[in-house]
Design a protein around this motif. Structure first.
Motif, PDB file in Angstrom:
ATOM      1  N   GLY A 187     -91.727  24.701 -72.129  1.00  0.00           N
ATOM      2  CA  GLY A 187     -91.421  26.114 -72.819  1.00  0.00           C
ATOM      3  C   GLY A 187     -89.796  25.965 -72.980  1.00  0.00           C
ATOM      4  N   TYR A 188     -89.351  25.816 -71.900  1.00  0.00           N
ATOM      5  CA  TYR A 188     -87.653  26.130 -71.796  1.00  0.00           C
ATOM      6  C   TYR A 188     -87.083  24.860 -72.389  1.00  0.00           C
ATOM      7  CZ  TYR A 188     -87.847  30.219 -68.571  1.00  0.00           C
ATOM      8  OH  TYR A 188     -88.198  31.290 -67.972  1.00  0.00           O
ATOM      9  N   ALA A 208     -87.190  26.028 -76.225  1.00  0.00           N
ATOM     10  CA  ALA A 208     -86.209  27.083 -76.446  1.00  0.00           C
ATOM     11  C   ALA A 208     -85.005  26.485 -76.480  1.00  0.00           C
ATOM     12  CB  ALA A 208     -86.361  28.130 -75.377  1.00  0.00           C
ATOM     13  N   THR A 223     -82.894  26.583 -79.837  1.00  0.00           N
ATOM     14  CA  THR A 223     -81.574  27.122 -79.956  1.00  0.00           C
ATOM     15  C   THR A 223     -80.218  26.284 -80.295  1.00  0.00           C
ATOM     16  OG1 THR A 223     -82.260  28.528 -78.204  1.00  0.00           O
ATOM     17  CG2 THR A 223     -79.878  28.356 -78.598  1.00  0.00           C
ATOM     18  N   SER A 250     -81.447  28.407 -70.481  1.00  0.00           N
ATOM     19  CA  SER A 250     -82.731  27.713 -70.763  1.00  0.00           C
ATOM     20  C   SER A 250     -82.665  26.364 -70.163  1.00  0.00           C
ATOM     21  CB  SER A 250     -83.111  27.540 -72.303  1.00  0.00           C
ATOM     22  OG  SER A 250     -83.175  28.412 -73.081  1.00  0.00           O
ATOM     23  N   ALA A 287     -86.173  40.637 -75.989  1.00  0.00           N
ATOM     24  CA  ALA A 287     -85.581  39.646 -74.939  1.00  0.00           C
ATOM     25  C   ALA A 287     -84.866  40.460 -73.939  1.00  0.00           C
ATOM     26  CB  ALA A 287     -84.545  38.682 -75.761  1.00  0.00           C
ATOM     27  N   LEU A 293     -88.898  33.353 -69.868  1.00  0.00           N
ATOM     28  CA  LEU A 293     -89.360  32.480 -71.035  1.00  0.00           C
ATOM     29  C   LEU A 293     -89.545  33.080 -72.471  1.00  0.00           C
ATOM     30  CD1 LEU A 293     -90.200  29.702 -71.969  1.00  0.00           C
ATOM     31  CD2 LEU A 293     -92.596  30.218 -71.373  1.00  0.00           C
ATOM     32  N   CYS A 316     -86.185  33.961 -73.815  1.00  0.00           N
ATOM     33  CA  CYS A 316     -85.550  32.470 -74.376  1.00  0.00           C
ATOM     34  C   CYS A 316     -86.081  32.252 -75.553  1.00  0.00           C
ATOM     35  CB  CYS A 316     -85.614  31.424 -73.302  1.00  0.00           C
ATOM     36  SG  CYS A 316     -84.793  31.508 -71.966  1.00  0.00           S
ATOM     37  N   LEU A 317     -87.508  32.401 -75.812  1.00  0.00           N
ATOM     38  CA  LEU A 317     -88.088  31.895 -77.153  1.00  0.00           C
ATOM     39  C   LEU A 317     -87.856  32.738 -77.996  1.00  0.00           C
ATOM     40  CD1 LEU A 317     -91.563  30.744 -75.568  1.00  0.00           C
ATOM     41  CD2 LEU A 317     -89.812  29.180 -76.396  1.00  0.00           C
ATOM     42  N   ALA A 350     -84.282  32.077 -79.325  1.00  0.00           N
ATOM     43  CA  ALA A 350     -84.388  30.626 -80.138  1.00  0.00           C
ATOM     44  C   ALA A 350     -84.889  31.032 -81.484  1.00  0.00           C
ATOM     45  CB  ALA A 350     -84.781  29.654 -79.265  1.00  0.00           C
ATOM     46  N   CYS A 351     -86.045  31.437 -81.520  1.00  0.00           N
ATOM     47  CA  CYS A 351     -86.847  31.354 -82.758  1.00  0.00           C
ATOM     48  C   CYS A 351     -86.513  32.504 -83.804  1.00  0.00           C
ATOM     49  CB  CYS A 351     -88.366  31.411 -82.262  1.00  0.00           C
ATOM     50  SG  CYS A 351     -88.860  30.149 -81.488  1.00  0.00           S
TER      51      CYS A 351
END
Length: 379
Positions: A63-64, A67, A71, A91, A252, A291, A294-295, A298-299
Motif C-alpha cells: 500500500g505504501y 502511494a 505521488t 510513504s 488525510a 496509509l 498517504c493514499l 497521492a490519489c
C-alpha cells in the motif's frame, strides 16, 4: 532468587527458571540481551509481546509503495516538487518500517528489525504533515488572501519549522532508545519521553493548523455568500474537483491526527505496556490511519484537482518558500498577476484589506505563467 518478584517476569515464566546469577536489577538487561525466542526469552517478554501478522505487514508495504509511486508520477508530471517530495519520503519511510516488521514475524527478538520499524514508522507521518501544511497557503491565495488572519505566504514558515522540530525530537528519542536498549534501561526511558514530547508537540501543531484552517473556512464561506465575492473565487469554491482535493486533505489530516493521539496513549505507558502489545489497535490506529492519509494525498493530487496550486508551485523552484526570488522576476510576476486596478482593492470591507505586497507576488495564476513564457520567447 527470593528477592525476585514474580510480577516482573513475563507470563508463563516461573522464578525458578531464571538463572541464579540474575537478580531483579539485572532482569531487564537480561531480556534486552535475548536474540531469539526460547523458554527464558519468550515472545511475551519482547516489547511488542506478540508475533506480528505477516500478511497485514506485506499489505502495508504494498500500500505504501503504491502511494509513493502514484505521488511521484503526478508530482513529476505536474511539477509539484515540494508537495510530492514529502509525501513520497513519508510513504517510503512507512514502507521501510513495515518491511522491517516482516522479519519480526519469525523472530520478535530481531533487534535491528525492531529498531528500524520503530524509527521509520514514528518519523514517517511527520514528513507527510509538511505537505498538508503547504496546502493552506495555496487555498488562501486562490480564494481570498485578505481573509486569512495570517498572511498566506507565512504559513510554511510557521508550520514547517515546527513540524521539523517534532521530527528532530522524535528522532533523538528513537536514537536514545535504540542505542541504550541493551545496557541502559534509564536511557531507554529518556528516549521514550523524547518520543512522547515530539508526538505531543506534533498534536499541538496539527490542532493549531486545524483551527487556522477552520477559521479561514468560516470567514471565506461568509464572504462567498456576500455580494463582495469575486467571480473567480465563486467559480473555484463551487468547483467539484477543488472540493474533492480539500476533502482528501481534510481526510488525510484527520487520519494523521488520530494516529498521533493514539501514539501518545501508546507510548505513555512505557515500552511493552498493554496498549503497545495490542496488535489490532496498532494496525487500525497506526497502520491504516497513515496509509489512508498517504493514499488520499497521492490519489487526489493538486496537479489534477487544484491546478492553481500546481501552477504556482511549478512556476518557481521547489525550495522557493525558503528563498527570496530575484527582484526583477518578482516584479514581473506581480504585475502580470494583479487584477485590473480597483477590482480587488475595494472588494473587502471591515477589517479585511487588499492584497499585501508579499501576498500579491505569491498569487500566480496559470494565465500569468503563459504570458511570462511568451514574453521570454519574444525576448
Amino acid at each position: 532468587m527470593d528477592q525476585l518478584d514474580p510480577s516482573v517476569l513475563p507470563p508463563g515464566i516461573d522464578p525458578s527458571q531464571v538463572p541464579n546469577d540474575i537478580d531483579a536489577n539485572d532482569l531487564a538487561s537480561f531480556y534486552y540481551s535475548c536474540n531469539e525466542v526460547t523458554p527464558l526469552c519468550p515472545v511475551e517478554a519482547t516489547t511488542m509481546g506478540y508475533y506480528p501478522t505477516r500478511g497485514i505487514n506485506i499489505f502495508f508495504v504494498i500500500g505504501y509503495a503504491i502511494a509513493a509511486i502514484v505521488t511521484l508520477f503526478f508530482g513529476i508530471q505536474k511539477k509539484t516538487w515540494s508537495y510530492m517530495a514529502f509525501i513520497a519520503a513519508g510513504s517510503a519511510l512507512e514502507m521501510a518500517g513495515y518491511s522491517a516488521r516482516i522479519p519480526l514475524t519469525d523472530n520478535p527478538w530481531n533487534k535491528h528489525a525492531f529498531e528500524t520499524q520503530i524509527v521509520a514508522i514514528i518519523l514517517g507521518p511527520t514528513l507527510i504533515c509538511i505537505s498538508i501544511y503547504l496546502t493552506l497557503k495555496h487555498i488562501c491565495l486562490s480564494l481570498n488572501p485578505a481573509l486569512s488572519r495570517i498572511r498566506p505566504h507565512r504559513y510554511p514558515f510557521i508550520f514547517v519549522p515546527l513540524d521539523v522540530s517534532c521530527l528532530f525530537i522524535q528522532a533523538i528519542g528513537g536514537a536514545l532508545a535504540a542505542s541504550a536498549a541493551l545496557n541502559n534501561y534509564e536511557m531507554v526511558q529518556h528516549g521514550n519521553r523524547c518520543i512522547i514530547a515530539g508526538i505531543v508537540l506534533q498534536v499541538v501543531v496539527l490542532m493549531f493548523f486545524g483551527l487556522s484552517a477552520l477559521d479561514y473556512y468560516i470567514r471565506v464561506r461568509r464572504w462567498i455568500k456576500s455580494d463582495e465575492a469575486l467571480p473567480e473565487a465563486l467559480e473555484l469554491w463551487k468547483d467539484k474537483q477543488f472540493r474533492m482535493f480539500v476533502y482528501a486533505v481534510t481526510g488525510a489530516y484527520s487520519g494523521i491526527l488520530i494516529r498521533c493521539i493514539y501514539r501518545i496513549v501508546e507510548m505513555a505507558g512505557g515500552w511493552g505496556n498493554p496498549i503497545m502489545q495490542d496488535e489490532p489497535s496498532f494496525i487500525v490506529l497506526e497502520g491504516f490511519m497513515v496509509l489512508i492519509a498517504c493514499l488520499l494525498l497521492a490519489c487526489f493530487p493538486p496537479g489534477i484537482l487544484f491546478p492553481q496550486m500546481a501552477a504556482r508551485m511549478a512556476a518557481r523552484p521547489s525550495w522557493s518558500w525558503l528563498s527570496k526570488r530575484k527582484k526583477d522576476h518578482q516584479v514581473d510576476i506581480e504585475q502580470q498577476s494583479q487584477p485590473e486596478q480597483g477590482s480587488q482593492k475595494h472588494t473587502f470591507s471591515g477589517d479585511e484589506s487588499g492584497l499585501g505586497e508579499s501576498q500579491a507576488k505569491d498569487n500566480v495564476s496559470p494565465a500569468s505563467i503563459t504570458i511570462e513564457r511568451a514574453n521570454k520567447e519574444k525576448a
